[in-house]
Design an enzyme around this catalytic site. Structure first.
Site, PDB file in Angstrom:
ATOM      1  CB  SER A  70      36.931 103.998   6.897  1.00 44.09           C
ATOM      2  OG  SER A  70      37.924 103.134   6.254  1.00 44.09           O
ATOM      3  CE1 TYR A 250      38.043 106.435   2.396  1.00 37.50           C
ATOM      4  CE2 TYR A 250      35.975 105.450   2.645  1.00 37.50           C
ATOM      5  CZ  TYR A 250      37.327 105.618   3.084  1.00 37.50           C
ATOM      6  OH  TYR A 250      37.613 105.292   4.468  1.00 37.50           O
TER       7      TYR A 250
HETATM    8  O1  DON Z   1      42.286  99.291   6.098  1.00 38.18           O
HETATM    9  C1  DON Z   1      41.164  98.842   5.717  1.00 38.18           C
HETATM   10  O2  DON Z   1      41.137  98.456   4.595  1.00 38.18           O
HETATM   11  C2  DON Z   1      39.880  98.741   6.694  1.00 38.18           C
HETATM   12  N1  DON Z   1      40.268  98.505   7.793  1.00 38.18           N
HETATM   13  C3  DON Z   1      39.091  99.947   6.506  1.00 38.18           C
HETATM   14  C4  DON Z   1      38.708 100.699   5.069  1.00 38.18           C
HETATM   15  C5  DON Z   1      37.501 101.338   5.363  1.00 38.18           C
HETATM   16  O3  DON Z   1      36.466 100.896   5.806  1.00 38.18           O
HETATM   17  C6  DON Z   1      37.445 102.063   3.981  1.00 38.18           C
HETATM   18  N2  DON Z   1      36.083 102.231   3.767  1.00 38.18           N
HETATM   19  N3  DON Z   1      35.054 102.566   3.060  1.00 38.18           N
END
Ligand code: DON
Length: 314
Positions: A70, A250
């Site tokens: 993310s 988040y």
């Molecule tokens: O789409 C996803 O679930 C991951 N590629 C990225 C999510 C993410 O890093 C959320 N973070 N805390």
């Protein structure tokens, strides 16, 4: 105290602080919903703090490579803003914290007009990926990778193909978000093409030093402090920094703002990019995640550093 002596104190203190924060990893676990990420060493912790004069302090497992996940969303947002402008981007994605998990689809149905609450949750970042210019997914992926190569100063930067494949094969929640957005008329283009671009930039592999360099660009309003060259538009960096403060961690963003008071963005690989505005770029990794999806040891360390040096913006 001059920033120079602060850097010296950082160099002296970080090794001990990292070892103390490392113990917090026992209270978390590496992400496993993308199966490949579960292979990360649970109690690893590494950090690089990079100053505007190029001097840095580092400690712990700084050689560990990890995927941006993310964290990439901060920079794909800036790229979409460069490509389309503020008005077009914010017609399709909102500016508010969601209060839901990063992969939630709840509000897409409940709250009109059915656009994602912000560009840092998965739904918002998928929309942002759809807005990046390029002729088809291959050209877009190449363009985005080259952009990250410029941001990190590493022209050999690549993706972790195992993580990319693992997420492409198992990312059904993201698929459902994307189809829902398509149904709502928010997502243009082929769903699988957009997701391919999204999974690809999430799988870009970096280390702490590269993350710190990206963070320093944000800290310095988009300019490379060593060369004075403008790399990212100041206005778009300002927007990105604001989202990092309100949504970057988040559902723990409010707590992190109170305890550390720094713009930051986490990823499920355990990476955190944090910014001491005008002063430092920070890149860290600690794969064990807490309940809200942020590196437990990493958050512990950043909060301690911010308290010790009175870094809070507030
Ligand atoms: O789409 C996803 O679930 C991951 N590629 C990225 C999510 C993410 O890093 C959320 N973070 N805390």
């Amino acid at each position: 105290m001059t920033s120079n002596s602060e850097m010296e104190r950082l160099k002296r203190s970080l090794p001990e602080w990292v070892e103390e924060s490392r113990g917090q990893a026992a209270f978390g676990a590496a992400a496993s919903y993308i199966p490949e990420l579960a292979k990360a060493p649970n109690d690893a912790l590494g950090i690089v703090v990079l100053g505007r004069d190029g001097d840095s302090a580092s400690a712990g497992d700084t050689d560990l490579a990890f995927t941006l996940q993310s964290i990439s969303k901060v920079f794909t947002l800036i790229l979409a803003l460069i490509d389309r402008g503020e008005e077009a981007v914010f017609a399709k994605v909102g500016m508010e914290p969601s209060g839901d998990n990063f992969n939630s689809m709840l509000k897409l149905e409940l709250v009109e007009p059915g656009i994602p609450f912000n560009p840092l949750i998965n739904a918002g970042a998928i929309v942002v990926s759809s807005l990046i210019s390029g002729n088809g997914p291959e050209e877009k992926k190449e363009r985005i990778l080259n952009y990250f190569r410029e941001l990190t100063g590493n022209d050999r930067l690549g993706i972790h193909s195992g993580v990319y494949r693992s997420e492409s094969e198992t990312g059904h929640r993201n698929r459902s978000l994307a189809y829902f957005l398509k149904e709502n008329g928010v997502l243009d283009g082929e769903v699988e093409d957009v997701l391919d671009v999204y999974f690809h930039h999430c799988a870009i592999e970096v280390n702490c030093a590269e993350l710190a360099r990206m963070a320093l660009l944000i800290a310095n309003d988009g300019r490379d402090p060593l060369t004075g060259t403008g790399i990212l538009p100041r206005r778009f960096v300002q927007i990105a920094k604001t989202f990092m403060t309100t949504c970057g961690m988040y559902n723990a963003s409010g707590e992190f703002a109170i305890r550390a008071g720094l713009p930051a963005k986490s990823g499920v690989s355990g990476g955190i990019l944090a910014v001491v505005p005008g002063r430092y770029g920070i890149g860290l990794v600690g794969p064990a995640l807490g309940r809200k999806g942020n590196s437990v040891a990493g958050v512990h360390l950043l909060e301690r550093m911010s308290r010790a040096f009175d870094w809070s913006m507030f």
